[in-house]
Design a protein around this motif. Structure first.
Motif, short mmCIF file in Angstrom:
data_model
loop_
_atom_site.label_atom_id
_atom_site.label_comp_id
_atom_site.label_asym_id
_atom_site.label_seq_id
_atom_site.Cartn_x
_atom_site.Cartn_y
_atom_site.Cartn_z
N PRO A 282 0.83 -1.20 0.00
CA PRO A 282 0.00 0.00 0.00
C PRO A 282 0.87 1.26 0.00
CG PRO A 282 -0.75 -1.57 1.66
CD PRO A 282 0.59 -2.05 1.19
N VAL A 283 0.46 2.25 -0.75
CA VAL A 283 1.20 3.52 -0.82
C VAL A 283 0.22 4.66 -0.56
CG1 VAL A 283 2.62 5.04 -2.24
CG2 VAL A 283 2.84 2.56 -2.47
N HIS A 284 0.54 5.49 0.42
CA HIS A 284 -0.36 6.57 0.81
C HIS A 284 0.38 7.90 0.88
CE1 HIS A 284 -3.27 3.49 1.93
NE2 HIS A 284 -2.35 2.93 2.70
N LEU A 285 -0.32 8.95 0.52
CA LEU A 285 0.16 10.32 0.62
C LEU A 285 -0.33 10.92 1.93
CD1 LEU A 285 1.34 12.99 -0.55
CD2 LEU A 285 -0.85 13.28 -1.75
N VAL A 286 0.59 11.48 2.73
CA VAL A 286 0.23 12.11 4.00
C VAL A 286 -0.26 13.53 3.74
CG1 VAL A 286 1.08 12.84 6.26
CG2 VAL A 286 1.93 10.72 5.24
N LEU A 287 -1.49 13.82 4.13
CA LEU A 287 -2.09 15.13 3.90
C LEU A 287 -1.97 16.07 5.09
CD1 LEU A 287 -5.38 13.94 2.14
CD2 LEU A 287 -3.22 14.62 1.07
N GLU A 288 -1.64 15.52 6.27
CA GLU A 288 -1.53 16.33 7.49
C GLU A 288 -0.20 17.08 7.53
OE1 GLU A 288 -1.68 18.43 10.26
OE2 GLU A 288 -3.46 17.16 10.54
N PRO A 289 -0.22 18.43 7.41
CA PRO A 289 1.04 19.18 7.37
C PRO A 289 1.75 19.25 8.72
CG PRO A 289 -0.83 20.68 7.36
CD PRO A 289 -1.40 19.29 7.22
#
Length: 317
Positions: A282-289
């Motif tokens: 699984p590959v995820h982009l972190v949106l929490e800055p």
């Protein structure tokens, strides 16, 4: 009260947190209060409580921080190590999926391009994940195509040694653009050159590419994302990150549409005989800055349990 910090190459974020039963909460206002514990993430290798920042002319150490804050419950860690602690506490709504894969319990990894390139392992011990810092972003850049070999030669003439950080970072995108400009083609657009003279060149290239306003910028961002995906795949291989690969940092959310067009994932999966395994990660982009800041707060909170450590002499481990 605890203090958390995230010191990057171009910005510093500090915040005070109240300790709650199940976590921490940001203090937005209130009377002056003493600090019981602190954790600061710094962009650079932290050894024996001391860090000479990689992209800043700063030296930071725990003893000096402890003296300033009047508490010995102080921890200095790598900024991506802080982010690693932060992402472990994020909800799924703070992630965007690039590849669903086949989720299974195990080790994860986090890669983050910003002013530099950070990499960290989230090692699974059968019960929980342990955040293991690294300086993998400074590993040797390995070109995969004839064009990337020419990019390597271009950068080697300028820097001597070429690391992945020279390519996969904010300055790295501009390095790629400069290389493409050096090999010919249409003259540089006057409007683009003028924008670069007054702003962040890499940000200008990214904006022009995402808006399809300049062919060379489009090619530069395409190369950047492809190399980013390849190195993310390298990290996932080295960590055997079967539970997932996370993409953090300040650049990724700004180029999300490009990360989602398949270029990144194609390079990530292209690992020869292990391509099938890569397709299952699984590959995820972190949106929490604020991931690194929240992670530093979690580490600071953990310092409150147990006896306070003895004070260290400044500048000494």
């Amino acid at each position: 009260m605890i203090l958390a910090g995230d010191v990057g190459g171009t910005k510093t974020a500090l915040a005070l947190f109240d300790v709650r039963r199940r976590g921490v909460a940001v203090v937005r206002e209130g009377p002056r209060a003493s600090i019981d514990a602190a954790c600061v993430g710094v962009a650079g290798p932290v050894i024996d409580g001391r860090c000479a920042a990689t992209n800043l002319p700063w030296v930071v150490d725990e003893a000096s921080l402890a003296a300033c804050l009047s508490t010995t419950r102080v921890k200095l860690i790598n900024d991506l190590e802080a982010a690693g602690h932060g992402v472990l506490g994020l909800k799924r709504t703070s992630l965007a999926t690039l590849q669903a894969g086949q989720p299974r319990k195990g080790t994860m990894a986090l890669i983050a391009a910003g002013t530099g390139l950070g990499e960290v392992l989230l090692v699974w011990d059968g019960r929980r994940h342990h955040v293991v810092s690294s300086e993998g972003g400074h590993a040797d850049f390995a070109p995969r195509t004839d064009l990337e070999i020419e990019l390597f030669r271009f950068l080697r003439k300028e820097f001597g040694r070429v690391s992945y950080e020279r390519v996969v970072s904010g300055p790295g995108l501009y390095n790629i653009y400069r290389f493409l400009l050096s090999i010919g083609g249409a003259p540089e657009a006057d409007w683009l050159h003028a924008r670069m003279e007054t702003g962040d060149p890499s940000a200008v290239v990214a904006e022009a590419a995402l808006g399809q306003r300049d062919p060379r910028a489009v090619q530069a961002l395409d190369m950047f994302v492809s190399i980013y995906g390849a190195e993310a795949g390298n990290l996932a291989l080295k960590a055997l990150a079967v539970e997932g690969l996370l993409i953090g940092g300040g650049i990724a959310p700004k180029i999300r549409s490009k990360l989602e067009d398949g270029t990144f994932m194609s390079a990530f999966r292209e690992k020869g005989r292990l391509s099938g395994m890569m397709a299952a990660i699984p590959v995820h982009l972190v949106l929490e800055p604020r991931a690194a800041l929240l992670g530093a707060a979690a580490v600071a909170r953990s310092l409150l349990s147990g006896p306070a450590p003895k004070p260290l002499a400044r500048g000494k481990p």
